[in-house]
Design an enzyme around this catalytic site. Structure first.
Site, PDB file in Angstrom:
ATOM      1  N   LEU A 109       0.903  -1.233   0.214  1.00  0.00           N
ATOM      2  CA  LEU A 109       0.190  -0.004  -0.060  1.00  0.00           C
ATOM      3  C   LEU A 109       0.920   1.185   0.019  1.00  0.00           C
ATOM      4  O   LEU A 109       1.894   1.445   0.645  1.00  0.00           O
ATOM      5  CB  LEU A 109      -0.855   0.091   1.206  1.00  0.00           C
ATOM      6  CG  LEU A 109      -2.097  -0.808   1.471  1.00  0.00           C
ATOM      7  CD1 LEU A 109      -2.732  -0.765   2.713  1.00  0.00           C
ATOM      8  CD2 LEU A 109      -2.943  -0.878   0.387  1.00  0.00           C
ATOM      9  N   ASP A 110       0.652   2.267  -0.535  1.00  0.00           N
ATOM     10  CA  ASP A 110       1.263   3.481  -0.596  1.00  0.00           C
ATOM     11  C   ASP A 110       1.531   3.891   0.709  1.00  0.00           C
ATOM     12  O   ASP A 110       0.418   3.672   1.524  1.00  0.00           O
ATOM     13  CB  ASP A 110       0.532   4.506  -1.507  1.00  0.00           C
ATOM     14  CG  ASP A 110       0.758   4.309  -3.005  1.00  0.00           C
ATOM     15  OD1 ASP A 110       1.676   3.626  -3.354  1.00  0.00           O
ATOM     16  OD2 ASP A 110      -0.046   4.980  -3.629  1.00  0.00           O
ATOM     17  N   ARG A 111       2.231   4.586   1.198  1.00  0.00           N
ATOM     18  CA  ARG A 111       2.661   5.072   2.366  1.00  0.00           C
ATOM     19  C   ARG A 111       1.428   6.068   2.926  1.00  0.00           C
ATOM     20  O   ARG A 111       1.001   6.126   4.064  1.00  0.00           O
ATOM     21  CB  ARG A 111       3.899   6.069   2.599  1.00  0.00           C
ATOM     22  CG  ARG A 111       4.242   6.567   3.748  1.00  0.00           C
ATOM     23  CD  ARG A 111       5.487   7.503   4.068  1.00  0.00           C
ATOM     24  NE  ARG A 111       5.664   8.112   5.193  1.00  0.00           N
ATOM     25  CZ  ARG A 111       6.762   8.637   5.426  1.00  0.00           C
ATOM     26  NH1 ARG A 111       7.719   8.626   4.671  1.00  0.00           N
ATOM     27  NH2 ARG A 111       6.838   9.221   6.719  1.00  0.00           N
TER      28      ARG A 111
END
Length: 295
Positions: A109-111
């Site tokens: 997942l993106d940060r």
């Protein structure tokens, strides 16, 4: 990969697990030790200071099984180590907290995206999980907060857009179908509206919560889609303008469905049980408006 002699630079060097190493894995290599040929080596790097709030981040466990653990990754915490953060990542923190050094994120997942993250805990069956993501056999559901789009209703719609990622450009572009021949990739996303309000504290005007299911996997696919529809996700620091770190992205992964347990038959032969399980953030699904003020 060392050659010549082990450096005397204050760091600890250990023999790596490799078939061509004359040392057993984990053997300390003394400073000045003369090596015969190239020797695979592990080294513990010097860790820079990392944000205390990320190192102390709460990572709730949603599911725990023999082959996988599923967690609710908080906003701002990377899934895996990167060039800036090594310890302050979901994978690293969980390895320490669960005392499982073999934990590996099966996807990312993106940060800036909060939500459901799957980690493989069994090295033998790790490929079983990762392959499902590679083959697009996993159903992922996200929620996004953005301006109301009248054309999007409560029923699922499927949108197809060619997207192009250009090197060194932080933004992904939606291009014409003709440009697909020049490196653009087709994307497929399902979208529906879960609720609408005339105003909301983070934005003026009518605001809505959307559910999104990416069928394909492209960089920034959901963020680009919402921007293309004229309703960038609230808190997006890349679309429509690139302003990194200016706000909290109101995007969260609320549910995932895949097979989480592999079965081993006849010794080395591995086969999937094919029993899919759905792991979800129940609070977000029951009340799509809840929690945004904390993200």
């Amino acid at each position: 990969m060392l050659r010549g002699a082990v450096p005397d630079d204050g760091r600890t060097y250990l023999a790596a697990a490799a078939g061509d190493s004359p040392f057993a894995p984990g053997t300390p290599l003394s400073p000045g030790l003369v090596l015969v040929g190239r020797t695979p080596t592990w080294v513990y790097p010097d860790f820079p200071e990392e944000p205390a709030e990320l190192l102390a981040a709460d990572i709730p466990i949603l599911y725990s099984g023999p082959d996988a653990v599923v967690v609710d990754k908080p906003h701002g915490l990377p899934s895996t180590p990167n060039g800036k953060l090594l310890r302050a990542t979901a994978q690293s923190l969980l390895r320490v907290r669960l005392q499982e050094p073999e934990l590996v994120a099966a996807h990312r997942l993106d940060r800036e995206t909060r939500g459901v993250l799957v980690l493989a805990r069994n090295p033998i069956t790790r490929g079983f999980l990762q392959t499902q993501f590679q083959r697009r056999e996993v159903t992922k559901t996200y929620q996004a907060l953005a301006a109301d789009i009248p054309q999007v209703g409560e029923q699922w719609q499927e949108l197809r857009l060619p997207m192009l990622k250009v090197k060194d450009d932080p933004q992904v572009r939606v291009v014409s179908a003709a440009s697909a021949r020049r490196g653009a990739k087709p994307t497929i996303t399902r979208i529906r509206k879960r609720g609408r309000r005339e105003c909301w504290q983070a934005a003026g005007g009518a605001t809505a919560v959307y559910e999104l299911q990416p069928v394909t996997g492209h960089t920034h696919q959901l963020r680009v889609l919402m921007h293309h529809l004229g309703a960038p996700i609230i808190g997006d620091d890349t679309y429509p303008h690139y302003r990194p770190g200016t706000a909290a992205l109101h995007l969260r992964a609320v549910a995932i469905e895949l097979a989480l347990v592999a079965s081993q038959e006849n010794g080395a032969s591995m086969s999937a049980t094919k029993t899919r399980q759905r792991i979800e953030l129940e609070r977000c699904l029951e009340d799509p408006w809840s929690g945004w003020e904390r993200d």
